[in-house]
Motif scaffolding. Structure first.
Motif, mmCIF file in Angstrom:
data_model
loop_
_atom_site.group_PDB
_atom_site.id
_atom_site.type_symbol
_atom_site.label_atom_id
_atom_site.label_comp_id
_atom_site.label_asym_id
_atom_site.label_seq_id
_atom_site.Cartn_x
_atom_site.Cartn_y
_atom_site.Cartn_z
ATOM 1 N N THR A 1 -17.357 -55.752 4.909
ATOM 2 C CA THR A 1 -18.764 -55.615 5.002
ATOM 3 C C THR A 1 -19.245 -56.321 3.700
ATOM 4 O O THR A 1 -20.410 -56.698 4.072
ATOM 5 C CB THR A 1 -18.940 -54.024 4.781
ATOM 6 N N ALA A 2 -18.853 -55.977 2.598
ATOM 7 C CA ALA A 2 -19.454 -56.648 1.248
ATOM 8 C C ALA A 2 -19.566 -58.145 1.440
ATOM 9 O O ALA A 2 -20.342 -58.820 0.651
ATOM 10 C CB ALA A 2 -18.849 -56.127 0.227
ATOM 11 N N TYR A 3 -18.836 -58.899 1.900
ATOM 12 C CA TYR A 3 -19.070 -60.349 2.084
ATOM 13 C C TYR A 3 -20.098 -60.803 2.706
ATOM 14 O O TYR A 3 -20.251 -60.759 4.076
ATOM 15 C CB TYR A 3 -17.679 -60.983 2.769
ATOM 16 N N GLY A 4 -21.315 -61.144 2.012
ATOM 17 C CA GLY A 4 -22.428 -61.638 2.628
ATOM 18 C C GLY A 4 -23.236 -60.524 3.416
ATOM 19 O O GLY A 4 -23.955 -60.583 4.333
ATOM 20 N N MET A 5 -22.919 -59.344 2.994
ATOM 21 C CA MET A 5 -23.103 -58.015 3.521
ATOM 22 C C MET A 5 -23.331 -58.160 5.049
ATOM 23 O O MET A 5 -24.388 -57.947 5.679
ATOM 24 C CB MET A 5 -24.511 -57.709 3.197
ATOM 25 N N GLY A 6 -22.045 -58.106 5.414
ATOM 26 C CA GLY A 6 -21.763 -58.352 7.066
ATOM 27 C C GLY A 6 -21.793 -59.480 7.882
ATOM 28 O O GLY A 6 -21.467 -59.639 8.905
ATOM 29 N N GLU A 7 -22.392 -60.459 6.951
ATOM 30 C CA GLU A 7 -22.375 -61.949 7.668
ATOM 31 C C GLU A 7 -21.119 -62.327 7.984
ATOM 32 O O GLU A 7 -20.774 -63.062 8.905
ATOM 33 C CB GLU A 7 -23.326 -63.056 6.798
ATOM 34 N N SER A 8 -19.986 -62.317 7.219
ATOM 35 C CA SER A 8 -18.532 -62.698 7.284
ATOM 36 C C SER A 8 -18.256 -62.134 8.412
ATOM 37 O O SER A 8 -17.520 -62.688 9.609
ATOM 38 C CB SER A 8 -17.787 -62.355 6.107
ATOM 39 N N GLU A 9 -18.536 -60.708 8.595
ATOM 40 C CA GLU A 9 -18.092 -59.906 9.922
ATOM 41 C C GLU A 9 -18.447 -60.589 11.191
ATOM 42 O O GLU A 9 -17.982 -60.637 12.235
ATOM 43 C CB GLU A 9 -18.110 -58.594 9.642
ATOM 44 N N LYS A 10 -19.713 -60.846 11.167
ATOM 45 C CA LYS A 10 -20.492 -61.251 12.410
ATOM 46 C C LYS A 10 -19.812 -62.605 12.914
ATOM 47 O O LYS A 10 -19.420 -62.832 13.804
ATOM 48 C CB LYS A 10 -21.951 -61.379 12.186
ATOM 49 N N ILE A 11 -19.640 -63.508 11.927
ATOM 50 C CA ILE A 11 -19.077 -64.742 12.084
ATOM 51 C C ILE A 11 -17.672 -64.484 12.666
ATOM 52 O O ILE A 11 -17.244 -65.190 13.743
ATOM 53 C CB ILE A 11 -18.995 -65.637 11.068
#
Length: 306
Positions: free
Chosen positions: A50-60
Motif C-alpha cells: 500500500t505504501a508504494y505510491g500510496m496504492g498506485e503500485s497496487e492499482k497498476i
C-alpha cells in the motif's frame, strides 16, 4: 514457488513511489510488456505494498493481473501500521487490485507486534489472506509474531528483510538461521541496493541525482568499485552480468530475492540469474570485498537485526 519475486516499489508515482524514490516514470502502458515477459518466463510472484505510491503500485499490478486467471498470479502486498487498521487496509488493497484474496500479506514494519499481529488472524480465518509474513522484524519480533499466530493455529510463513552484500544484518542477527530451522521463507529486498550493485553506475555515470537513491548511493559509488568489479569478473565466468551475480549470491545464501522490475531486460536477467550456482569461494570473496567497503546501507525505516 518461483526462486525470485518481482518488486513493484518503482511502479507509479506518489508518496514513497517510483518517481520520488527511484527517479523513474512508470505507468500501466510501459509496464505491460514487463509484466507479460515475466509471466511468460515463469516469474509470477509479484511483491507490492500500500505504501508504494500510496496504492498506485497496487492499482497498476491489479490492472495488469486481470489478463490472467487469478490462480496464475501470486500477489504479495503489505499492511503499514502507521496508515490504518489491518483489516481495513487489506480490504482496500483487495479492492484496488480487483482480486478476491491476497496470497501473502505482510506487516510492513514492527511498530507494535503485540497489537498488529492479532489483526492478521481474522483475515486468515476468512480466506481473504492465504498466508502471512512480517517485514523488517528482528528475531525477537518474529518469534513473538509466530507465538501470537500460533495461538490461533497459524504461523509466520515468510520474513521479508533488507538483505544484500552490503547489508547482512539478518544473517548476523540469527534471522536467516531461525527461518531455515522453522521452514520460514526469507525474502530479500534491496539485493542490488536500488541499482548501486548493478555495475551500471559509477562516479562518471551516477544514479539520478534528484532521486532519494541517488542522494544515498552516489557519494559512496567510488567505494563500491572493487566489489562491483569482482562481481563483473565472476559474471564473465558464467556469461552473466554484475546484477545477476548479486541475485545469484542472494539465492546462494538461501534467500528468495525480490528484484525490481521496470524494464523487460530486468525480468530476463532475473530469470537467468536463478540458474547460476556460485561456489562457496566466490560467495566468501564477494562478502570479504563487501565488508571492506565499510558502507552501512540500513534504511531509515528499519532497525538493526543484531
Amino acid at each position: 514457488m518461483a526462486k525470485i519475486a518481482l518488486g513493484t516499489w518503482a511502479w507509479g508515482a506518489g508518496a514513497f513511489g517510483g518517481d520520488k524514490v527511484f527517479g523513474s516514470k512508470t505507468d500501466v502502458e510501459n509496464l505491460k510488456p514487463v509484466f507479460y515477459a515475466a509471466m511468460k518466463a515463469g516469474l509470477n510472484l509479484w511483491d507490492t505494498a500500500t505504501a508504494y505510491g500510496m496504492g498506485e503500485s497496487e492499482k497498476i499490478l491489479g490492472s495488469l493481473a486481470q489478463a490472467y486467471n487469478r490462480a496464475e498470479v501470486q500477489i504479495s502486498t503489505k499492511f503499514t501500521p502507521q496508515i490504518a487498521a489491518v483489516e481495513k487496509m487489506a480490504l482496500a488493497s483487495i479492492e484496488r487490485m480487483d482480486c478476491d484474496y491476497i496470497d501473502i500479506y505482510w506487516i510492513h514494519n514492527p511498530m507494535d507486534v503485540e497489537r498488529w499481529t492479532q489483526g492478521l488472524i481474522p483475515l486468515l480465518q476468512s480466506g481473504k489472506v492465504k498466508r502471512v509474513g512480517v517485514s523488517n522484524h528482528n528475531i525477537k519480533e518474529i518469534r513473538r509474531a509466530n507465538e501470537i499466530l500460533g495461538e490461533a493455529g497459524f504461523k509466520v510463513s515468510a520474513v521479508q528483510n533488507h538483505f544484500s552484500l552490503l547489508y547482512r544484518s539478518s544473517e548476523k542477527g540469527g534471522v536467516l538461521d531461525y527461518c531455515k530451522e522453522l521452514g520460514i521463507e526469507f525474502w530479500a529486498y534491496m539485493v542490488l541496493e536500488q541499482g548501486a550493485l548493478s555495475g551500471k553506475y559509477n562516479k562518471e555515470n551516477p544514479l539520478p541525482a534528484e532521486s532519494e537513491r541517488g542522494q544515498k548511493y552516489n557519494p559512496v559509488l567510488p567505494q563500491l568499485e572493487a566489489l562491483t568489479s569482482e562481481m563483473t569478473a565472476i559474471g564473465q565466468k558464467y556469461g552473466a552480468s554484475c546484477s545477476q551475480i548479486g541475485i545469484a549470491w542472494a539465492i546462494a545464501k538461501g534467500t528468495q530475492p525480490i528484484i525490481g522490475a521496470t524494464k523487460e531486460h530486468h525480468v530476463v536477467e532475473a530469470a537467468e540469474a536463478a540458474k547460476i550456482v556460485l561456489t562457496a569461494e566466490e560467495v566468501a570473496r564477494l562478502e570479504q570485498l563487501a565488508d571492506a567497503t565499510g558502507i552501512d546501507t540500513r534504511g531509515g525505516w528499519e532497525h538493526t537485526m543484531e
